[in-house]
Design a protein around this motif. Structure first.
Motif, short mmCIF file in Angstrom:
data_model
loop_
_atom_site.label_atom_id
_atom_site.label_comp_id
_atom_site.label_asym_id
_atom_site.label_seq_id
_atom_site.Cartn_x
_atom_site.Cartn_y
_atom_site.Cartn_z
N LEU A 199 -26.72 -27.71 25.07
CA LEU A 199 -25.68 -27.53 26.09
C LEU A 199 -24.57 -28.56 25.95
O LEU A 199 -23.40 -28.26 26.17
CB LEU A 199 -26.29 -27.61 27.48
CG LEU A 199 -27.29 -26.52 27.87
CD1 LEU A 199 -27.59 -26.59 29.36
CD2 LEU A 199 -26.80 -25.14 27.50
N SER A 200 -24.94 -29.77 25.58
CA SER A 200 -23.93 -30.81 25.39
C SER A 200 -23.00 -30.43 24.24
O SER A 200 -21.77 -30.62 24.33
CB SER A 200 -24.60 -32.15 25.11
OG SER A 200 -23.65 -33.18 25.00
N ALA A 201 -23.56 -29.91 23.15
CA ALA A 201 -22.74 -29.50 22.01
C ALA A 201 -21.82 -28.35 22.40
O ALA A 201 -20.64 -28.31 22.03
CB ALA A 201 -23.63 -29.09 20.85
N ALA A 202 -22.34 -27.40 23.18
CA ALA A 202 -21.54 -26.23 23.57
C ALA A 202 -20.43 -26.61 24.53
O ALA A 202 -19.38 -25.97 24.55
CB ALA A 202 -22.44 -25.17 24.19
N SER A 203 -20.64 -27.65 25.33
CA SER A 203 -19.62 -28.07 26.31
C SER A 203 -18.35 -28.57 25.63
O SER A 203 -17.29 -28.64 26.26
CB SER A 203 -20.18 -29.15 27.23
OG SER A 203 -20.41 -30.35 26.52
N ALA A 204 -18.46 -28.93 24.35
CA ALA A 204 -17.29 -29.42 23.62
C ALA A 204 -16.42 -28.27 23.12
O ALA A 204 -15.31 -28.50 22.62
CB ALA A 204 -17.73 -30.29 22.45
N CYS A 205 -16.90 -27.03 23.23
CA CYS A 205 -16.14 -25.87 22.77
C CYS A 205 -15.15 -25.45 23.85
O CYS A 205 -15.52 -25.29 25.02
CB CYS A 205 -17.08 -24.70 22.46
SG CYS A 205 -18.27 -25.01 21.14
N SER A 206 -13.91 -25.27 23.46
CA SER A 206 -12.89 -24.84 24.41
C SER A 206 -12.93 -23.34 24.66
O SER A 206 -12.45 -22.85 25.69
CB SER A 206 -11.50 -25.24 23.91
OG SER A 206 -11.25 -24.68 22.63
N ASP A 207 -13.51 -22.60 23.73
CA ASP A 207 -13.57 -21.14 23.82
C ASP A 207 -14.98 -20.72 24.25
O ASP A 207 -15.95 -21.03 23.55
CB ASP A 207 -13.22 -20.54 22.46
CG ASP A 207 -13.31 -19.03 22.45
OD1 ASP A 207 -13.39 -18.43 23.54
OD2 ASP A 207 -13.34 -18.44 21.35
N PRO A 208 -15.13 -20.02 25.38
CA PRO A 208 -16.46 -19.59 25.83
C PRO A 208 -17.20 -18.76 24.80
O PRO A 208 -18.42 -18.88 24.67
CB PRO A 208 -16.16 -18.77 27.09
CG PRO A 208 -14.85 -19.31 27.59
CD PRO A 208 -14.08 -19.66 26.35
N ALA A 209 -16.48 -17.91 24.07
CA ALA A 209 -17.13 -17.09 23.06
C ALA A 209 -17.71 -17.95 21.94
O ALA A 209 -18.81 -17.70 21.43
CB ALA A 209 -16.14 -16.08 22.49
N ARG A 210 -16.97 -18.99 21.56
CA ARG A 210 -17.46 -19.91 20.54
C ARG A 210 -18.67 -20.69 21.03
O ARG A 210 -19.63 -20.91 20.30
CB ARG A 210 -16.35 -20.87 20.12
CG ARG A 210 -16.78 -21.94 19.13
CD ARG A 210 -17.39 -21.34 17.87
NE ARG A 210 -18.10 -22.34 17.07
CZ ARG A 210 -19.12 -22.09 16.29
NH1 ARG A 210 -19.59 -20.84 16.19
NH2 ARG A 210 -19.70 -23.02 15.59
N ALA A 211 -18.63 -21.09 22.30
CA ALA A 211 -19.77 -21.81 22.88
C ALA A 211 -21.01 -20.93 22.89
O ALA A 211 -22.12 -21.38 22.56
CB ALA A 211 -19.43 -22.26 24.29
N ARG A 212 -20.84 -19.66 23.26
CA ARG A 212 -21.97 -18.73 23.28
C ARG A 212 -22.56 -18.55 21.90
O ARG A 212 -23.78 -18.55 21.71
CB ARG A 212 -21.51 -17.40 23.87
CG ARG A 212 -22.61 -16.39 24.11
CD ARG A 212 -22.17 -15.29 25.06
NE ARG A 212 -20.88 -14.73 24.70
CZ ARG A 212 -19.78 -14.91 25.41
NH1 ARG A 212 -19.80 -15.65 26.50
NH2 ARG A 212 -18.64 -14.36 25.04
N ARG A 213 -21.69 -18.42 20.90
CA ARG A 213 -22.19 -18.27 19.53
C ARG A 213 -22.88 -19.55 19.06
O ARG A 213 -23.93 -19.48 18.40
CB ARG A 213 -21.04 -17.91 18.58
CG ARG A 213 -21.41 -17.98 17.09
CD ARG A 213 -20.36 -17.37 16.21
NE ARG A 213 -20.48 -15.93 16.19
CZ ARG A 213 -21.33 -15.27 15.41
NH1 ARG A 213 -22.15 -15.92 14.59
NH2 ARG A 213 -21.38 -13.96 15.43
#
Length: 245
Positions: A119-133
């Protein structure tokens, strides 16, 4: 779970001030459960949040008092939940490894539950789709087609959607939604209960109150911070009444 002293609480608050939400959650668990953060970071989100609910109950009691804002009319909604109800509505993660093994478009997949590091790694993504992937890719511990390994980064969007669905189904405690209805306009809504943020907010309010008490009693009686914080909450309260009267 042994209770934290007033000094322990302030030390915890200080140490978590510069951390993100995931880091603060692990810091709280480490302080309260006496486990290293590295081990706690590997816990599935559902298990981590169940432990955070235990910490909340130990510090603040069995009731969670929260609020939300109606997206329709902006009305502030106050609501109350019990820790017991939250636990009952969030069944434990399915530990059957078969529940995390499936195939999509000819690719055999084996997953693990998401943890705080993910989750910490995904929080750095500005794009929700990129975070989901990114979350889907990180959850994959094995992917193959006809016995040949497949890079998780090469998985199609359909597989990512399937992975997300399987992860949510296998660890229902990882996300808690509260159903609410606005008394002003009648709009129905769902509010995400992020226990890590909720707990930290309550902890911050408590620590600010402790600092106020230290400041007031130090001014009135000349006592040190350590002397004031070593008192019971009831005794500090009585002295505070006298100092402010």
């Amino acid at each position: 779970m042994p209770p934290l002293s007033a000094m322990d609480l302030l030390t915890l608050w200080d140490s978590g001030a510069g951390l993100d939400s995931m880091g603060r959650a692990l810091a709280v668990l480490s302080a309260c459960c006496h486990d290293p953060s590295e081990r706690l970071a590997a816990l599935g989100i559902g298990e981590r949040d169940a432990r955070l609910l235990d910490v909340y109950e130990n510090l603040f009691g069995p009731k969670l008092e929260a609020f939300a804002e109606c997206p329709g009319c902006g009305e502030r909604l106050e609501y109350e939940l019990s820790v017991l109800e939250c636990k009952a509505s969030r069944p434990a993660a399915d530990q059957d490894s078969g529940s995390l093994e499936f195939s999509v478009r000819g690719v055999a997949l084996r997953l693990r539950h998401l943890n705080s590091l993910d989750l910490s790694a995904a929080s750095a993504c500005s794009d929700p789709a990129r975070a989901r992937r990114l979350l889907a890719e990180r959850s994959v511990v094995g992917a193959s087609r006809d016995g040949i390994a497949v890079d998780p980064a090469d998985l199609p969007d359909e597989a990512v959607a399937e992975i997300s669905a399987h992860l949510a189904q296998s660890d229902p405690r990882a996300e808690s939604m509260v159903d609410l209805q606005c008394p002003a306009c009648g709009k129905m809504m769902q509010q995400l209960l992020a226990i890590e943020d909720f707990l930290w907010s309550k902890l911050s309010a408590l620590c600010k109150r402790l600092l106020f008490e230290v400041d007031a009693l130090a001014r009135a009686y000349g006592w040190s911070e350590a002397e004031i914080l070593s008192m019971s909450a009831a005794r500090r309260g009585k002295y505070l009444e006298l100092a402010l009267s």
